[in-house]
Design an enzyme around this catalytic site. Structure first.
Site, PDB file in Angstrom:
ATOM      1  N   GLY A  10       0.820  -1.214   0.000  1.00  0.00           N
ATOM      2  CA  GLY A  10       0.000   0.000   0.000  1.00  0.00           C
ATOM      3  C   GLY A  10       0.849   1.256   0.000  1.00  0.00           C
ATOM      4  O   GLY A  10       2.088   1.197  -0.037  1.00  0.00           O
ATOM      5  N   ASP A  56      -4.521 -12.475   2.261  1.00  0.00           N
ATOM      6  CA  ASP A  56      -5.527 -11.659   2.952  1.00  0.00           C
ATOM      7  C   ASP A  56      -5.352 -11.859   4.455  1.00  0.00           C
ATOM      8  O   ASP A  56      -5.513 -12.979   4.959  1.00  0.00           O
ATOM      9  CB  ASP A  56      -6.919 -12.110   2.496  1.00  0.00           C
ATOM     10  CG  ASP A  56      -8.020 -11.251   3.102  1.00  0.00           C
ATOM     11  OD1 ASP A  56      -7.788 -10.619   4.158  1.00  0.00           O
ATOM     12  OD2 ASP A  56      -9.109 -11.227   2.512  1.00  0.00           O
ATOM     13  N   TYR A 145     -15.451   1.966   9.397  1.00  0.00           N
ATOM     14  CA  TYR A 145     -14.004   2.196   9.503  1.00  0.00           C
ATOM     15  C   TYR A 145     -13.637   2.589  10.930  1.00  0.00           C
ATOM     16  O   TYR A 145     -12.756   1.990  11.559  1.00  0.00           O
ATOM     17  CB  TYR A 145     -13.574   3.279   8.517  1.00  0.00           C
ATOM     18  CG  TYR A 145     -12.090   3.550   8.527  1.00  0.00           C
ATOM     19  CD1 TYR A 145     -11.191   2.558   8.155  1.00  0.00           C
ATOM     20  CD2 TYR A 145     -11.597   4.798   8.899  1.00  0.00           C
ATOM     21  CE1 TYR A 145      -9.822   2.810   8.162  1.00  0.00           C
ATOM     22  CE2 TYR A 145     -10.234   5.049   8.896  1.00  0.00           C
ATOM     23  CZ  TYR A 145      -9.355   4.060   8.532  1.00  0.00           C
ATOM     24  OH  TYR A 145      -8.010   4.311   8.537  1.00  0.00           O
TER      25      TYR A 145
END
Ligand code: UDP
Length: 318
Positions: A10, A56, A145
């Protein structure tokens, strides 16, 4: 040290990997590439101290050999992403953090959690110190979130208290720089991409909400200082220079040549529901405990970021 980074492909994870490798450490990057991208780490392919595993982190994680640090950054931190993918957002914050903690415990490694200014929600205390408990709507669109990160902090502290795991929690405030995703829907990338494409910059509503933008190299420096410090309580990492979104739009406009227009739009979807009205970190603790404060001025950081996107678009990237 041998360091595992979840979310290692990322934006922030890949910058951390670069810095840790440059400092002589070994890095294992784990990423399911949901929002990360191999282009962020392709320059590391073949590096003898770097390894990438596509995985994952909400599924059982295991790696051979010793680990000194687990840096848990895997997340869907962009409002547009977590509004589109609310359940993966909750899963990575909750199940992913649980798995990453389990791995750290098994290896006797230090565990570092990337948390967020979103734990403060739409704050009623300004600027936000770490001992502010926040103002979060658990059932609103941002709740997926915010609450997943609040849970992540709670389970990290539980592993620390119950299992004696060595842990760190840093709360990241709006951070920007090269390797953000052009289509992540955030204000930095939207404005830069719009300006470079000759489109109008979409200022939501009257543009009076505020944010404080931290350049990625400053954030990485703060994270590495925290790694070396002995501090379990959460620490804010962000740039305290606050500005309105409208002021930010004008800065991007100026740095990209000054020709793009600004338009005020009011999204009718849930993008601006519960949107924090103000945000600015109180970084007193980071100053005192880490001797840290951001160094890169906004215009300088934005120039690097704009150059990155200009090159990316020139090469046909998106
Ligand atoms: N925003 C905007 N135009 C855009 C994208 C975002 O005015 O094209 C606003 C958004 O409503 C928010 C601020 O910019 O008030 C920062 O949004 P971002 O998505 O970057 O992240 P947030 O800080 O809300 O997590």
């Amino acid at each position: 040290m041998r360091i595992l980074i979840t979310g290692g492909a990322g934006f922030i994870g890949s910058h951390l990997a670069d810095r840790l490798l440059a400092d002589g450490h070994s890095v294992i990057a784990i990423d399911n590439l949901a929002t990360g991208h191999t282009r962020n780490i392709e320059h590391l392919a073949g590096h003898e101290r770097f390894r990438f595993i596509k995985h994952d982190v909400t599924e059982f994680v295991y790696v051979e050999g010793k680990l000194d640090v687990v840096l848990h950054l895997a997340s869907l931190p962009s409002p547009v992403d977590y509004l589109k993918k609310p359940i993966p957002t909750l899963k990575v914050g909750a199940l992913g953090t649980h798995k990453a903690l389990g791995l750290a415990r098994d290896k006797g490694a230090l565990f570092m959690l990337a948390s967020t200014s979103e734990v403060y929600g739409d704050p009623l205390v300004h600027p936000q110190p770490e001992d502010y408990w926040g103002n979060v709507n658990p059932v609103g669109p941002r709740g997926v979130y915010d609450e997943s990160k609040r849970f992540a902090e709670a389970i990290t502290m539980a592993y620390h208290r119950y299992h004696g795991l060595d842990t760190r929690i840093f709360r990241i405030f709006n951070t920007y720089g090269p390797r953000m995703r052009a289509d992540d829907g955030r204000v930095v990338t939207n404005f830069i991409a719009q300006a470079l494409r000759g489109e109008a910059l979409t200022v939501y509503d009257d543009g009076s909400r505020t944010r404080s933008f931290c350049y990625v190299s400053d954030l990485v420096d703060g994270i590495l200082r925290l790694l070396a410090a002995k501090e379990t309580e959460p620490i804010n990492l962000g740039n305290p220079t606050e500005m309105t979104v409208l002021e930010f739009a004008k800065t991007v406009q100026k740095l990209t040549g000054g020709t793009s227009e600004l338009v005020h739009v009011s999204p009718t979807d849930e993008r601006t529901k519960d949107d924090p009205q103000v945000r600015r970190p109180d970084i007193q603790r980071a100053r005192e405990i880490l001797g840290w404060e951001p160094k890169v001025p906004l215009e300088e950081g934005l120039r690097h970021t704009i150059d990155y996107f200009r090159r990316l678009f020139d090469e046909g990237g998106r």
